[in-house]
Enzyme design. Sequence first.
Site, PDB file in Angstrom:
ATOM      1  N   ASP A 127       0.836  -1.211   0.000  1.00  0.00           N
ATOM      2  CA  ASP A 127       0.000   0.000   0.000  1.00  0.00           C
ATOM      3  C   ASP A 127       0.868   1.258   0.000  1.00  0.00           C
ATOM      4  O   ASP A 127       1.981   1.260   0.519  1.00  0.00           O
ATOM      5  CB  ASP A 127      -0.914  -0.027   1.240  1.00  0.00           C
TER       6      ASP A 127
ATOM      7  N   ARG B 145       0.132   7.722  -2.649  1.00  0.00           N
ATOM      8  CA  ARG B 145       0.711   8.786  -1.817  1.00  0.00           C
ATOM      9  C   ARG B 145       2.172   9.030  -2.185  1.00  0.00           C
ATOM     10  O   ARG B 145       2.648  10.163  -2.203  1.00  0.00           O
ATOM     11  CB  ARG B 145       0.585   8.411  -0.328  1.00  0.00           C
TER      12      ARG B 145
ATOM     13  N   HIS C 124       2.403   3.254  -9.085  1.00  0.00           N
ATOM     14  CA  HIS C 124       2.185   1.810  -9.283  1.00  0.00           C
ATOM     15  C   HIS C 124       3.349   1.204 -10.069  1.00  0.00           C
ATOM     16  O   HIS C 124       3.820   0.101  -9.762  1.00  0.00           O
ATOM     17  CB  HIS C 124       0.867   1.558 -10.023  1.00  0.00           C
TER      18      HIS C 124
ATOM     19  N   LEU D 171       9.919 -21.216  -5.126  1.00  0.00           N
ATOM     20  CA  LEU D 171       9.045 -20.262  -4.422  1.00  0.00           C
ATOM     21  C   LEU D 171       7.752 -20.093  -5.213  1.00  0.00           C
ATOM     22  O   LEU D 171       7.781 -20.046  -6.443  1.00  0.00           O
ATOM     23  CB  LEU D 171       9.781 -18.915  -4.311  1.00  0.00           C
TER      24      LEU D 171
ATOM     25  N   ARG E  46      -5.022  -1.691   8.850  1.00  0.00           N
ATOM     26  CA  ARG E  46      -6.241  -2.466   8.608  1.00  0.00           C
ATOM     27  C   ARG E  46      -5.930  -3.578   7.625  1.00  0.00           C
ATOM     28  O   ARG E  46      -4.885  -3.591   6.983  1.00  0.00           O
ATOM     29  CB  ARG E  46      -7.383  -1.581   8.118  1.00  0.00           C
TER      30      ARG E  46
ATOM     31  N   SER F 132      -8.251  -4.687   5.120  1.00  0.00           N
ATOM     32  CA  SER F 132      -8.865  -4.425   3.815  1.00  0.00           C
ATOM     33  C   SER F 132      -9.273  -5.701   3.061  1.00  0.00           C
ATOM     34  O   SER F 132      -8.940  -5.869   1.880  1.00  0.00           O
ATOM     35  CB  SER F 132      -7.936  -3.563   2.946  1.00  0.00           C
TER      36      SER F 132
ATOM     37  N   GLU G 271       1.471 -13.261  12.442  1.00  0.00           N
ATOM     38  CA  GLU G 271       2.044 -12.086  13.101  1.00  0.00           C
ATOM     39  C   GLU G 271       1.840 -10.903  12.153  1.00  0.00           C
ATOM     40  O   GLU G 271       2.149 -11.002  10.957  1.00  0.00           O
ATOM     41  CB  GLU G 271       3.543 -12.294  13.361  1.00  0.00           C
TER      42      GLU G 271
HETATM   43  C1  IPE Z   1      -5.622  -2.716  -0.296  1.00  0.00           C
HETATM   44  O1  IPE Z   1      -5.189  -1.408  -0.448  1.00  0.00           O
HETATM   45  C2  IPE Z   1      -5.600  -3.433  -1.604  1.00  0.00           C
HETATM   46  C3  IPE Z   1      -4.282  -3.627  -2.214  1.00  0.00           C
HETATM   47  C4  IPE Z   1      -3.138  -3.359  -1.660  1.00  0.00           C
HETATM   48  C5  IPE Z   1      -4.313  -4.186  -3.530  1.00  0.00           C
HETATM   49  P1  IPE Z   1      -6.214  -0.211  -0.600  1.00  0.00           P
HETATM   50  O2  IPE Z   1      -5.415   1.036  -0.621  1.00  0.00           O
HETATM   51  O3  IPE Z   1      -7.133  -0.451  -1.726  1.00  0.00           O
HETATM   52  O4  IPE Z   1      -7.038  -0.338   0.765  1.00  0.00           O
HETATM   53  P2  IPE Z   1      -7.973   0.710   1.506  1.00  0.00           P
HETATM   54  O5  IPE Z   1      -9.031   1.105   0.528  1.00  0.00           O
HETATM   55  O6  IPE Z   1      -7.132   1.883   1.908  1.00  0.00           O
HETATM   56  O7  IPE Z   1      -8.493  -0.032   2.690  1.00  0.00           O
HETATM   57  C1  IPE Z   2      -1.593   0.211  -3.333  1.00  0.00           C
HETATM   58  O1  IPE Z   2      -1.335   1.578  -3.374  1.00  0.00           O
HETATM   59  C2  IPE Z   2      -1.786  -0.375  -4.714  1.00  0.00           C
HETATM   60  C3  IPE Z   2      -3.170  -0.789  -5.009  1.00  0.00           C
HETATM   61  C4  IPE Z   2      -4.172  -0.734  -4.189  1.00  0.00           C
HETATM   62  C5  IPE Z   2      -3.411  -1.286  -6.347  1.00  0.00           C
HETATM   63  P1  IPE Z   2      -2.525   2.628  -3.383  1.00  0.00           P
HETATM   64  O2  IPE Z   2      -2.881   2.922  -4.786  1.00  0.00           O
HETATM   65  O3  IPE Z   2      -3.635   2.186  -2.523  1.00  0.00           O
HETATM   66  O4  IPE Z   2      -1.806   3.897  -2.739  1.00  0.00           O
HETATM   67  P2  IPE Z   2      -2.436   4.920  -1.715  1.00  0.00           P
HETATM   68  O5  IPE Z   2      -2.968   4.137  -0.554  1.00  0.00           O
HETATM   69  O6  IPE Z   2      -3.490   5.676  -2.428  1.00  0.00           O
HETATM   70  O7  IPE Z   2      -1.273   5.790  -1.309  1.00  0.00           O
HETATM   71 MG    MG Z   3      -4.067   2.428  -0.571  1.00  0.00          MG
END
Ligand code: IPE
Ligand code: IPE
Ligand code: MG
Length: 247
Positions: free
Chosen positions: A21, A25, A38, A132, A195, A197, A208
């Site tokens: 995640d 940002r 990404h 793996l 969280r 998600s 863990e």
């Molecule tokens: C969770 O991340 C899904 C993936 C990492 C693919 P999100 O960024 O979508 O989760 P929320 O919406 O903040 O909970």
């Molecule tokens: C995780 O990064 C990648 C996916 C959910 C595909 P985000 O795209 O959720 O990045 P943030 O949380 O908005 O920073």
């Molecule tokens: Mg995110």
Amino acid sequence: MSLLSQINREKCPKHIAIIMDGNGRWAKQQGEMRLFGHAIGVEAVREVLKACVELGVRHLTLYAFSTENWNRPKEEVDGLMNLMVETIANEISELDENNIRLRSIGDRSGLPDACRNELTTAMEATKTNDSLDLILALNYSARWEIVDATKKIANKVKAGELNPSDIDDETFSKALCLGDVPDPELLIRTSGECRISNFMLWQIAYSELYFTDKLWPDFKREDLYEAVIDYQNRERRFGQVSEQLND
Ligand code: IPE
Ligand code: IPE
Ligand code: MG
């Protein structure tokens, strides 16, 4: 002392799951579009994969796209799907050379054709590799997986192949997307969000949990080593008391 040398190779998790995640940002901090985040996130996947090979981790599950992520702007969703296709196509030979098997969890039938086809080809091409398992959670939701497992079990009962009183934890685990893969001992989430998600709700019952503020594109090999060291310093009691474990 280097981080790597602090790791006890005998006590490495066999299965690590990661909620990658913070790409959006990270991109914003750089003054770039989310999709750039990404794309750079793919580099972090490469890093972590190398670290896992180094440590002898047997399964690495990466949350790449949740069922909820369809709710993002179309441009981002399309960009993510294209990135998936490109990345799988580019990495397949290197995965194969490193004896890595590509697998997936989630509802593949809901993926765009190009993505499903690329994934299926790569999974087929690497299916005999056994160093793996790289497991991509794509169009994945833990609740969907649990409902899907329940349907499989119900159908077996209906067909007279299974007695309801014989349904136990193991029956259920085996009915999930990948019934042969053990539960992750360690779950990592980057970006400071604490969280789950909708990720692997059944499988993380006793994992863990490790949360780090690092945004996914900044996550390097050393960050994985740090997570593993942290994991190795925990006492996994499984309901027992400390004294019993140290007997
Ligand atoms: C969770 O991340 C899904 C993936 C990492 C693919 P999100 O960024 O979508 O989760 P929320 O919406 O903040 O909970
Ligand atoms: C995780 O990064 C990648 C996916 C959910 C595909 P985000 O795209 O959720 O990045 P943030 O949380 O908005 O920073
Ligand atoms: Mg995110």
